[in-house]
Design a protein around this motif. Structure first.
Motif, mmCIF file in Angstrom:
data_model
loop_
_atom_site.group_PDB
_atom_site.id
_atom_site.type_symbol
_atom_site.label_atom_id
_atom_site.label_comp_id
_atom_site.label_asym_id
_atom_site.label_seq_id
_atom_site.Cartn_x
_atom_site.Cartn_y
_atom_site.Cartn_z
ATOM 1 N N LYS A 2 -64.252 9.834 -124.381
ATOM 2 C CA LYS A 2 -65.517 9.917 -123.662
ATOM 3 C C LYS A 2 -66.824 10.129 -124.514
ATOM 4 O O LYS A 2 -66.672 11.210 -125.415
ATOM 5 C CB LYS A 2 -65.677 10.118 -122.397
ATOM 6 C CG LYS A 2 -64.562 9.656 -121.274
ATOM 7 C CD LYS A 2 -64.634 10.388 -120.207
ATOM 8 C CE LYS A 2 -63.889 9.830 -119.257
ATOM 9 N NZ LYS A 2 -63.444 10.454 -118.090
ATOM 10 N N THR A 94 -49.410 5.881 -123.761
ATOM 11 C CA THR A 94 -50.497 5.233 -123.453
ATOM 12 C C THR A 94 -51.967 5.922 -123.566
ATOM 13 O O THR A 94 -51.800 7.226 -123.194
ATOM 14 C CB THR A 94 -50.564 4.511 -122.164
ATOM 15 O OG1 THR A 94 -50.886 5.297 -120.822
ATOM 16 C CG2 THR A 94 -49.319 3.809 -121.926
ATOM 17 N N ASN A 95 -53.039 5.237 -123.682
ATOM 18 C CA ASN A 95 -54.419 6.059 -123.466
ATOM 19 C C ASN A 95 -54.554 6.942 -121.887
ATOM 20 O O ASN A 95 -54.860 7.844 -122.144
ATOM 21 C CB ASN A 95 -55.489 5.140 -123.682
ATOM 22 C CG ASN A 95 -55.776 4.695 -125.066
ATOM 23 O OD1 ASN A 95 -54.931 5.330 -126.054
ATOM 24 N ND2 ASN A 95 -56.310 3.658 -125.534
ATOM 25 N N GLU A 96 -53.990 6.200 -120.979
ATOM 26 C CA GLU A 96 -54.105 6.763 -119.660
ATOM 27 C C GLU A 96 -53.232 8.014 -119.442
ATOM 28 O O GLU A 96 -53.666 8.808 -118.934
ATOM 29 C CB GLU A 96 -53.676 5.767 -118.648
ATOM 30 C CG GLU A 96 -54.591 4.545 -118.410
ATOM 31 C CD GLU A 96 -54.346 3.452 -119.666
ATOM 32 O OE1 GLU A 96 -53.375 3.462 -120.255
ATOM 33 O OE2 GLU A 96 -55.283 2.794 -119.912
ATOM 34 N N GLU A 97 -52.103 8.139 -120.323
ATOM 35 C CA GLU A 97 -51.106 9.117 -120.097
ATOM 36 C C GLU A 97 -51.815 10.313 -120.946
ATOM 37 O O GLU A 97 -51.981 11.366 -120.442
ATOM 38 C CB GLU A 97 -49.896 9.098 -120.853
ATOM 39 C CG GLU A 97 -48.926 7.879 -119.843
ATOM 40 C CD GLU A 97 -47.864 7.629 -120.783
ATOM 41 O OE1 GLU A 97 -46.725 7.578 -120.016
ATOM 42 O OE2 GLU A 97 -47.881 7.160 -121.978
ATOM 43 N N ARG A 99 -55.300 10.606 -121.622
ATOM 44 C CA ARG A 99 -56.346 11.048 -120.540
ATOM 45 C C ARG A 99 -55.995 11.808 -119.521
ATOM 46 O O ARG A 99 -56.571 12.755 -119.299
ATOM 47 C CB ARG A 99 -57.045 9.699 -120.200
ATOM 48 C CG ARG A 99 -57.984 9.862 -118.879
ATOM 49 C CD ARG A 99 -59.300 10.458 -119.328
ATOM 50 N NE ARG A 99 -60.013 10.168 -120.783
ATOM 51 C CZ ARG A 99 -60.526 10.927 -121.465
ATOM 52 N NH1 ARG A 99 -60.817 12.077 -120.878
ATOM 53 N NH2 ARG A 99 -61.036 10.622 -122.658
ATOM 54 N N ALA A 100 -54.806 11.862 -118.788
ATOM 55 C CA ALA A 100 -54.265 12.464 -117.677
ATOM 56 C C ALA A 100 -54.116 13.825 -118.397
ATOM 57 O O ALA A 100 -54.420 14.771 -117.462
ATOM 58 C CB ALA A 100 -53.179 11.998 -117.133
ATOM 59 N N GLU A 103 -57.578 15.529 -118.730
ATOM 60 C CA GLU A 103 -58.045 15.810 -117.533
ATOM 61 C C GLU A 103 -57.466 17.100 -116.793
ATOM 62 O O GLU A 103 -58.119 17.852 -116.112
ATOM 63 C CB GLU A 103 -58.107 14.549 -116.497
ATOM 64 C CG GLU A 103 -58.783 13.568 -117.000
ATOM 65 C CD GLU A 103 -60.343 13.729 -116.941
ATOM 66 O OE1 GLU A 103 -60.792 14.632 -116.117
ATOM 67 O OE2 GLU A 103 -60.979 12.884 -117.791
#
Length: 106
Positions: A2, A94-97, A99-100, A103
């Protein structure tokens, strides 16, 4: 990442610096995007071996020392907070993994 996020991304390659630089330039010229993060050279496999990532399938071959693909999230204290190591180079988190995992450091 981000915008204005305090995260650093590094890639590590077993190629010497000049080969990695040529690769990055080729990607940019092909329209696949400019690589906006450092590619660190590990031609002697010191980092690959320190993390135990050397893929034995490449032992004794022309290109020895190829690592298993891996992604690490390392916290501010330098400890591995999350890792994903694959045996198949086509499999990546994945990008989501990722990112998690980032976070979870907050």
């Amino acid at each position: 990442m981000k915008k204005n996020e305090n995260v650093k991304l590094f890639a590590i390659s077993v190629d010497p610096p000049d080969v990695s630089k040529s690769f990055a330039e080729k990607l940019a010229a092909d329209g696949k995007g400019v690589i906006s993060f450092p590619i660190l050279a590990d031609p002697e496999h010191k980092i690959v071996d320190a993390y135990g990532l050397r893929d034995p399938a490449y032992n004794g071959q022309k290109v020895e020392g190829i690592p298993h693909p891996a992604v690490y999230v390392i916290d501010k204290q330098g400890k591995v907070a999350w890792a994903r190591i694959e045996s198949d180079y086509k499999q990546r988190p994945t990008n989501e993994e990722i990112r998690a995992a980032l976070e979870s450091l907050k």
